[in-house]
Design an enzyme around this catalytic site. Structure first.
Site, PDB file in Angstrom:
ATOM      1  N   THR A  29       0.846  -1.202   0.000  1.00  0.00           N
ATOM      2  CA  THR A  29       0.000   0.000   0.000  1.00  0.00           C
ATOM      3  C   THR A  29       0.879   1.249   0.000  1.00  0.00           C
ATOM      4  OG1 THR A  29      -1.652  -1.190   1.284  1.00  0.00           O
ATOM      5  CG2 THR A  29      -1.812   1.203   1.313  1.00  0.00           C
ATOM      6  N   SER A  31       2.030   5.321  -1.947  1.00  0.00           N
ATOM      7  CA  SER A  31       2.277   6.004  -3.219  1.00  0.00           C
ATOM      8  C   SER A  31       3.332   5.276  -4.061  1.00  0.00           C
ATOM      9  CB  SER A  31       2.712   7.449  -2.957  1.00  0.00           C
ATOM     10  OG  SER A  31       3.856   7.472  -2.121  1.00  0.00           O
ATOM     11  N   ASP A  82       6.178  -4.161  -1.520  1.00  0.00           N
ATOM     12  CA  ASP A  82       5.598  -3.092  -0.704  1.00  0.00           C
ATOM     13  C   ASP A  82       6.640  -1.998  -0.460  1.00  0.00           C
ATOM     14  OD1 ASP A  82       3.818  -1.651   0.835  1.00  0.00           O
ATOM     15  OD2 ASP A  82       3.626  -3.132   2.424  1.00  0.00           O
ATOM     16  N   GLU A 104      -0.417  -5.671   5.802  1.00  0.00           N
ATOM     17  CA  GLU A 104       0.896  -5.738   5.141  1.00  0.00           C
ATOM     18  C   GLU A 104       1.769  -6.800   5.809  1.00  0.00           C
ATOM     19  OE1 GLU A 104       1.114  -1.114   3.600  1.00  0.00           O
ATOM     20  OE2 GLU A 104       2.058  -1.622   5.482  1.00  0.00           O
TER      21      GLU A 104
HETATM   22  C1  5RP Z   1       1.409   1.897   4.353  1.00  0.00           C
HETATM   23  C2  5RP Z   1       2.874   1.727   4.310  1.00  0.00           C
HETATM   24  C3  5RP Z   1       3.617   2.316   3.164  1.00  0.00           C
HETATM   25  O1  5RP Z   1       4.399   1.322   2.583  1.00  0.00           O
HETATM   26  C4  5RP Z   1       4.508   3.414   3.657  1.00  0.00           C
HETATM   27  O2  5RP Z   1       3.722   4.334   4.384  1.00  0.00           O
HETATM   28  C5  5RP Z   1       5.224   4.117   2.511  1.00  0.00           C
HETATM   29  O3  5RP Z   1       4.309   4.853   1.769  1.00  0.00           O
HETATM   30  P1  5RP Z   1       4.743   5.707   0.503  1.00  0.00           P
HETATM   31  O4  5RP Z   1       5.149   4.736  -0.557  1.00  0.00           O
HETATM   32  O5  5RP Z   1       3.485   6.483   0.153  1.00  0.00           O
HETATM   33  O6  5RP Z   1       5.869   6.612   0.912  1.00  0.00           O
HETATM   34  O7  5RP Z   1       3.483   1.119   5.163  1.00  0.00           O
HETATM   35  O8  5RP Z   1       0.853   1.365   5.521  1.00  0.00           O
END
Ligand code: 5RP
Length: 222
Positions: A29, A31, A82, A104
């Site tokens: 999850t 961006s 992830d 996750e």
């Molecule tokens: C979500 C997460 C995401 O992997 C983490 O927050 C990184 O997010 P982004 O790719 O938007 O910087 O652990 O629960």
């Protein structure tokens, strides 16, 4: 697109090379993962489908025509991709900035290989600058916050946010994360904690770091 987004996109594109032809992929999850899903859409005929770690990723996968399976139907996955909020060279992670940490952690645990994708700003010497997310059962929020304060942390309730599992998040600043494996176990033992966003007992196996000069690959065995 910002330079950080470009680095995220590069790391996400590199992760596509880690997929098994015709296999199922676990999808995280955030961006960075959104870039991965967009890349996956272009090669969707080469995978059987995905297992998702959040409602948001499920919606994006389905919108791209990628079948999403329940983890119970899918069984053990070959690979999970992830992002992370922080990562070390030992491939220990802090995750949960987007609040999807519990699912996750489950999908990562059910996968043979965990490929983590980050931009270079996420790579740190020691975890702890990013507030550590802890998912808690709502009625236990106060109790868990007091236990986290005893460990030296300053927990703040992520007010207004409810996880996909119907729970709350405490974001904990000020923790000294010298031993991520021990701290993960200690926090997970507090009654009312669903899970902590430390991924050290099951760290990533491969870390793909998008940098201004290309993608750097770090592995756990190195
Ligand atoms: C979500 C997460 C995401 O992997 C983490 O927050 C990184 O997010 P982004 O790719 O938007 O910087 O652990 O629960």
């Amino acid at each position: 697109m910002t330079s950080q987004d470009l680095m995220k996109q590069q790391a996400a594109a590199a992760a596509l090379e880690h997929l098994e032809e015709g296999g199922l992929v676990g999808v995280g999850t955030g961006s960075t993962v959104n870039f991965f899903i967009d890349g996956l859409a272009k090669m969707r005929s080469r995978i059987a489908g995905a297992v998702s770690s959040s409602e948001a990723s499920t919606r994006r996968l389905r919108a791209q025509g990628i079948p999403v399976l329940d983890l119970n139907e899918a069984g053990e996955l070959e690979v999970y991709v992830d992002g992370a909020d922080e990562a070390t060279r030992r491939l220990h992670l802090v995750k949960g900035g987007g609040g999807a940490l519990t699912r996750e952690k489950i999908v990562a645990a059910a996968s043979r290989r965990f490929v983590c994708i980050v931009d270079e700003q996420k790579l740190v010497e020691r975890l702890g600058r990013f507030p550590l997310p802890v998912e808690v059962i709502p009625m236990a929020r106060g109790h868990v916050a007091r236990q986290l304060a005893r460990l030296g942390g300053e927990p703040v309730w992520r007010e207004g946010f409810v996880t996909d599992n119907g729970n709350h998040i405490l974001d904990v600043r000020g923790l000294e994360i010298a031993d991520p494996v021990a701290l993960e176990g200690e926090i997970n033992q507090v009654a009312g904690v669903v899970t902590v966003g430390l991924f050290a007992r099951r760290p990533a196996d491969v870390l793909l770091v998008g940098t201004s000069t290309g993608v750097v690959t770090l592995t756990r065995d190195a």
